[in-house]
Scaffold this motif. Structure first.
Motif, short mmCIF file in Angstrom:
data_model
loop_
_atom_site.label_atom_id
_atom_site.label_comp_id
_atom_site.label_asym_id
_atom_site.label_seq_id
_atom_site.Cartn_x
_atom_site.Cartn_y
_atom_site.Cartn_z
N SER A 359 50.43 39.09 44.19
CA SER A 359 51.31 38.76 45.31
C SER A 359 50.84 37.45 45.90
O SER A 359 49.66 37.11 45.86
CB SER A 359 51.31 39.87 46.36
OG SER A 359 50.04 39.97 47.00
N VAL A 368 56.04 37.08 47.80
CA VAL A 368 56.47 37.18 46.41
C VAL A 368 55.58 38.19 45.70
O VAL A 368 54.36 38.11 45.79
CB VAL A 368 56.40 35.82 45.69
CG1 VAL A 368 56.79 35.96 44.21
CG2 VAL A 368 57.30 34.80 46.37
N SER A 370 54.73 39.59 41.90
CA SER A 370 54.96 39.26 40.50
C SER A 370 54.41 40.34 39.60
O SER A 370 53.49 41.08 39.97
CB SER A 370 54.31 37.91 40.15
OG SER A 370 52.91 38.02 40.12
N THR A 372 55.48 42.48 35.48
CA THR A 372 56.38 42.65 34.35
C THR A 372 57.34 43.78 34.65
O THR A 372 56.92 44.87 35.03
CB THR A 372 55.60 42.97 33.06
OG1 THR A 372 54.67 41.92 32.81
CG2 THR A 372 56.52 43.11 31.88
N GLU A 403 62.27 34.50 40.00
CA GLU A 403 61.90 33.38 39.13
C GLU A 403 61.20 33.90 37.90
O GLU A 403 60.44 34.87 37.96
CB GLU A 403 60.97 32.40 39.85
CG GLU A 403 61.69 31.40 40.73
CD GLU A 403 60.82 30.19 41.07
OE1 GLU A 403 59.65 30.17 40.64
OE2 GLU A 403 61.32 29.29 41.75
N MET A 404 61.48 33.27 36.75
CA MET A 404 60.80 33.58 35.50
C MET A 404 60.29 32.28 34.91
O MET A 404 61.09 31.40 34.56
CB MET A 404 61.74 34.28 34.53
CG MET A 404 61.08 34.70 33.23
SD MET A 404 62.14 35.75 32.21
CE MET A 404 63.38 34.57 31.70
N VAL A 418 58.11 38.19 35.91
CA VAL A 418 58.86 37.54 36.97
C VAL A 418 58.09 37.53 38.28
O VAL A 418 57.14 38.29 38.48
CB VAL A 418 60.23 38.25 37.21
CG1 VAL A 418 61.12 38.13 35.99
CG2 VAL A 418 60.02 39.71 37.58
N GLY A 419 58.52 36.64 39.16
CA GLY A 419 58.10 36.66 40.56
C GLY A 419 59.33 37.00 41.39
O GLY A 419 60.37 36.37 41.24
#
Length: 533
Positions: A359, A368, A370, A372, A403-404, A418-419
């Motif tokens: 995070s 954010v 993040s 999988t 976001e990836m 991803v985030g």
């Protein structure tokens, strides 16, 4: 002068000269700028700016209409970005990049908006976890693969993955790193300049098939981080590296054990073939074959049997071996062909679920999380739960954006790394091991569960109260074992109750885990859970 401030000054100068593709906004508010006809009017204004800029517009936020620097507070900046994203969507465009910095009056930012809807990432996506001893060339190999660039012999391509200055300085990875490349009809789609986030994002946009690498840590003190990378991600394949000048080590065996314990199909890459004689390469190939046979696996030399055989035969039992050099690029074409052709192995089942691996907080965006995506899919605007907190609660949040690999996407499916920017929670409240779920889920936090375990290595016996660290998904927590028969010896398989020492987590029947304490280690499968509430 900073790059960000220079960008702002150029935007101000362009805006003062002709207006054109630059628009100044002090703030954009949902209940003001999205109501009535304002939304359509502002979307039309955005389309006009993009036409003036040949498909690209620049919005300078936190400034007055005449270009004066005003600044806005972080919450208002986040709301402004939300509104701007909705306006961009209305104009069939997307926010490609945002640069922010703080002034005395608050935040000022420059958002670049590009023509075209946000990429939908529904193409096949392979996720590969690397493992192997320190200095055996994991990160260098991955760096050369994703860029197509030969290493200089000093690990230059490794720097494309290691993100911490002390890692680059010491030549040692200390945390998980990520990299991506892909393929289209013409072959590999590589990262032109990995130090530019936009170049990595471009690969995601252009490739028909993506390959993401979760690059783990080879130094023995960080074995728990390696386990987190191999157990806590939704991997399709493992890539175990063995240096030709060193051969298999105890760490090699440790990492292979974790890969095989999780039933992950694995490829072995023998690296640094340029550094030794052909005879030595052959010796290491035979050592690797013996190592694999010792754990009841069938080695398959790709150079001898071909890529077709490797693609058809790779499994929990068959392990392809490829000899490589990041300096001469030997074997990298073979790995390209494998990653282009190998089938995806992880299955998407059920509703959205993502265990948090990291995070962080982004200025103007907020918290954010993040990790999988383990199952289902998630979209911007989705309402989710995150938790459990230390007291077992799950908190309601909303997905602000996704976001990836630095490319903003409108949704992400299982297997994507991803985030996820979250509204409704502070970054300080997010911890590794928490999970994101749909808001209508009814999760039960678990403090205690039953498991079938196998003791791989332990100096004596495991009895009541034994406390290793349990690695399950991204959870890494001390837990007490209470074996059903009172004790477990090395090589034993048996039932045990496992109780987390400090707090509950979301644990489900069928999940696999690794436990470790010192040189002792084992694997297990959850057979039943005892909800904490």
């Amino acid at each position: 002068m900073s790059r960000d401030r220079a960008l702002l000054d150029r935007a101000l100068e362009r805006g003062e000269q002709d207006g054109g593709s630059v628009e100044f906004k002090e703030r954009l508010l949902r209940d003001v700028h999205l109501e009535g006809g304002r939304r359509e009017s502002l979307a039309a204004q955005l389309r006009h700016r993009m036409l003036s800029g040949d498909g690209e517009a620049t919005y300078v936020v936190g400034v007055t209409d005449d270009g004066g620097l005003a600044g806005i507070d972080p919450d208002t900046f986040s709301e402004t970005m939300d509104v701007l994203s909705l306006l961009a969507e209305e104009a069939d465009a997307h926010i490609d990049d945002v640069q922010t910095w703080g002034l005395e009056g608050g935040l000022v930012g420059v958002a670049r908006i590009c023509d075209g809807a946000i990429l939908e990432t529904d193409d096949e996506h392979l996720v590969v976890g690397t493992a192997g001893h320190v200095d055996h060339g994991k990160s260098t190999l991955v760096g050369s693969l994703v860029t197509g660039t030969a290493d200089d012999g000093d690990g230059a391509t490794r720097a494309y993955l290691d993100v911490q200055p002390h890692e680059i300085e010491r030549g040692l990875s200390a945390d998980l790193s990520y990299a991506v490349y892909g393929f289209d009809d013409d072959g590999p789609v590589r990262v032109r300049n990995p130090n530019r986030k936009s170049d990595r994002a471009q690969v995601v946009e252009e490739a028909d098939r993506l390959v993401s690498f979760v690059d783990t840590v080879g130094h023995e003190p960080w074995l728990r981080t390696t386990i987190r990378g191999l157990v806590g991600q939704k991997l399709d394949y493992g890539l175990l590296v063995v240096a030709a000048d060193d051969g298999p080590t105890r760490t090699t065996r440790e990492h292979l054990g974790v890969l095989l314990a999780t039933d992950l199909p694995t490829i072995v890459a023998i690296t640094k073939a340029d550094a030794v004689s052909e005879r030595r390469v052959q010796e290491v190939e035979r050592e690797v074959e013996r190592l694999l046979r010792d754990v009841d696996k069938s080695p398959l030399r790709v150079a001898r049997h071909g890529v077709d055989a490797a693609v058809e035969e790779i499994s929990e039992r068959v392990v392809p071996i490829v000899t490589t050099s990041a300096i001469t690029m030997e074997g990298l074409g073979t790995l390209d062909e494998l990653f282009d052709r190998l089938p995806k192995t992880s299955q998407d089942a059920g509703e959205f679920r993502m265990y948090v691996d990291r995070s962080y907080s982004v200025t103007g965006v907020g918290a954010v999380a993040s990790g999988t995506v383990m199952a289902g899919e998630v979209e911007a605007g989705d309402e989710l739960l995150i938790g459990p907190m230390a007291d077992g609660r799950f908190q309601e949040v909303e997905v602000r954006s996704i976001e990836m690999h630095y490319h903003r996407v409108d949704k992400a499916q299982a297997g994507r790394i991803v985030g996820i920017a979250l509204k409704g929670i502070k970054e300080s409240a997010i911890e590794r091991g928490m999970v994101l779920l749909p808001r209508d889920a009814d999760p039960d936090p678990v403090r205690e569960f039953e498991a079938e375990v196998m003791v791989l290595n332990h100096p004596t016996r495991i009895g009541d109260g034994y406390e290793p660290v349990v690695h399950l998904e991204t959870i890494g927590e001390a837990a007490a074992f209470y074996p059903e028969d009172g004790r477990l010896l090395p090589g034993d398989t048996g039932e045990t109750t496992v109780r987390f020492k400090f707090r509950p987590y979301l644990v489900e029947e069928g999940q696999k885990f690794v436990f470790r304490e010192g040189r002792s280690k084992g694997v297990g499968t959850v057979t039943d859970v005892h909800p904490a509430r």
